[in-house]
Design an enzyme around this catalytic site. Sequence first.
Site, short mmCIF file in Angstrom:
data_model
loop_
_atom_site.label_atom_id
_atom_site.label_comp_id
_atom_site.label_asym_id
_atom_site.label_seq_id
_atom_site.Cartn_x
_atom_site.Cartn_y
_atom_site.Cartn_z
N ASN A 189 0.86 -1.18 0.00
CA ASN A 189 0.00 0.00 0.00
C ASN A 189 0.90 1.22 0.00
OD1 ASN A 189 -2.85 -1.13 0.46
ND2 ASN A 189 -1.60 -2.19 2.00
N GLU A 190 1.10 1.75 -1.20
CA GLU A 190 2.05 2.84 -1.38
C GLU A 190 1.44 4.16 -0.92
OE1 GLU A 190 4.92 1.92 -2.00
OE2 GLU A 190 5.13 0.66 -3.77
N SER A 191 2.25 5.23 -0.92
CA SER A 191 1.76 6.56 -0.56
C SER A 191 0.51 6.85 -1.37
CB SER A 191 2.80 7.61 -0.92
OG SER A 191 3.98 7.34 -0.25
N SER A 247 -2.43 5.49 -0.64
CA SER A 247 -3.44 4.45 -0.39
C SER A 247 -4.37 4.92 0.73
CB SER A 247 -2.77 3.15 0.08
OG SER A 247 -1.92 2.66 -0.90
N THR A 253 9.96 2.11 -4.23
CA THR A 253 9.85 0.69 -3.86
C THR A 253 10.58 -0.17 -4.88
OG1 THR A 253 7.68 1.11 -2.91
CG2 THR A 253 8.16 -1.17 -3.48
#
Length: 642
Positions: A166-168, A170, A185
């Site tokens: 869950n990246e920035s 999310s 990532t």
Amino acid sequence: MIKSTTDKATGFEKRFENIGTVIFEDSTAASKAVAKEIATLIKAKQKSNQSCVLGLATGSTPKGLYAELVRLHKEEGLSFKNVISFNLDEYYPMEPDSIYSYVRFMKELLLDQVDILPENYHIPDGTLTKEEIAEYCRNYEAKIKALGGIDLQILGIGGNGHIGFNESGSLQNSKTRLVALDHITRVAASKDFGGLDKTPRTAITLGVKKIMEAKKVILMAWGEGKSNIIKDSAEGEVTNRIPASYLQEHNNAVFIIDKAAASKLTRINTPWLVEKVVWTDKLVRKAVLGLALHLNKPILMLTDADYIENGMSDLLTDSGPAYDINISIFNKIQHTITGWPGGKPNADDSNRPERAEPIKKRVLIFSPHPDDDIISMGGTFIRLQEQGHEVHVAYQTSGNIAVADDEALRFASFVCDYNEKFGIDNKDAQNIYENAVTFLKNKKDSEIDSPEVRYIKGLIRKGEARATSHFVGLPDEQIHFMELPFYETGTIEKNPVGEDDIKITMALIEKIKPHQIYAAGDLADPHGTHKVCLDAIFEAVKRLKPKTFMNDCWVWLYRGAWQEWGIDEIEMAVPMGPDQVLQKRKGIFKHQSQKDGVVFQGSDSREFWQRAEDRNKETANLYDQLGMAHYAAMEAFVRWEF
Ligand code: F6R
């Protein structure tokens, strides 16, 4: 039981963090504590005939945890028969038997080593078609729900604050889904995939919502590299830019971190702002330098009001007025600067970082990779040689992993062409190069290099290291190639330090009987080559301590290519003028295989010589800002007392 801040029952005292944080001496101790907590939970569930639902993570962080769980299973009989696990994520697309897959990771490190039932573990499937993914994700969540949710969720944290993938950006209620991976990532993962272009762009991840629904969450983080994001996640606002910050709103979440990952937390970095402290010399130095840099004032310009307004009034009461504290710290910092890293002959050395005697010292510089010596302490290396010391350099590993295939192919083809034209008597030697050329021309992305190719890559780096040492002025007999065995796995993953590594290191130290040892002191990097190289030196030095020559041996630590010592930690700063900076640059240029885009570029697109120059300039600027003399660049060292 590990305490959690937000677990009201435990009464955890909230300080600057908005989430419970438990700090351990190192990642091993922390991993053991988490393993113990998991074992307790599994056993409690066994007693009441229930299954234990675990949420599991991959990456470098939980490796120690899984090793400890396997140990608990094998040596203490911990059974996983009642465990049902759900992994957070998997790259997409990904075949389960690929060396890069999280399925393989989990099976090798945990699942195949314990008695968990094969039908009880779940890892997102990287082989689905795009159309199948949404339905699959719904089922994944439904299975978790049917089991009553996750009892304990284990998390790592990405440098950008991601949890799972869950990246920035999310959202807190995001579902299990296919996501695009952030550049940052992918860069972190590219070291495993052997380059950014080979690193997947997408992954399937459990959503934030399911993570937040877990009954308990433990987020683990090790190393200085995670310290900034840990501070932001624990102390900053809750924001979708940093998904880990959502955990502040979980009622039973805790951060389990090592000292290095905790180093930027307010209560560690500036403890005097949080509670009454005992003002040790180290703490005073840290606080005063921090104050000067924060206010952008030279040390000698700090006033009583500056101390009072910035939470340091009790220091004033203890040792003030400001003028006295300022002078004392100014002198200490001034005394760290020396153009004589091997000691200044015939000078009063009571306020110098190094001893004057013996005038000519035997110096042993350990370089983990073949270029760390020149990148990280090239100016000092050159000085020591120019000032007449007997300087030895020891390249601890072959560094063969970091040579690109086309570079190796170029050298191997050169030899083959030469042999073809002039002939060669030794058929075996010829075969090495011919086999290497054939291998490299047919190499698949995920393939480990053949021994011949590794040998050639090692030779390339050896030649470059020798060229640097000759450039500095060292004769061949003072250049040592240690080829420590822990490094020679052929993969990024290295073995831990072994007895042979220690013995080889001890033998060299005993042979040279150095007055000074320089070592790359990357204490905070829990897994890397530098740390293992340092472990070998520390152990060798400890074992050799009873020998008389060791009474006269000082160990200086420099930092590797990636980071620098904190300004308050520096005990010796070796300044460089503009010409010396250029000379160092030329020394670094000898490492041609590491120029113009390297295999392990990382997130920093600068070349090594640029990073080194920027960093050395930055140290010099900080000294300047503090009111010291202004130099073009400075290399920094900390003494290790054994
Ligand atoms: C892994 C995962 C990621 C990692 C994170 C940290 O399953 O979901 O969130 O936990 O990227 O990775 P490492 O531990 O390699 O620093």
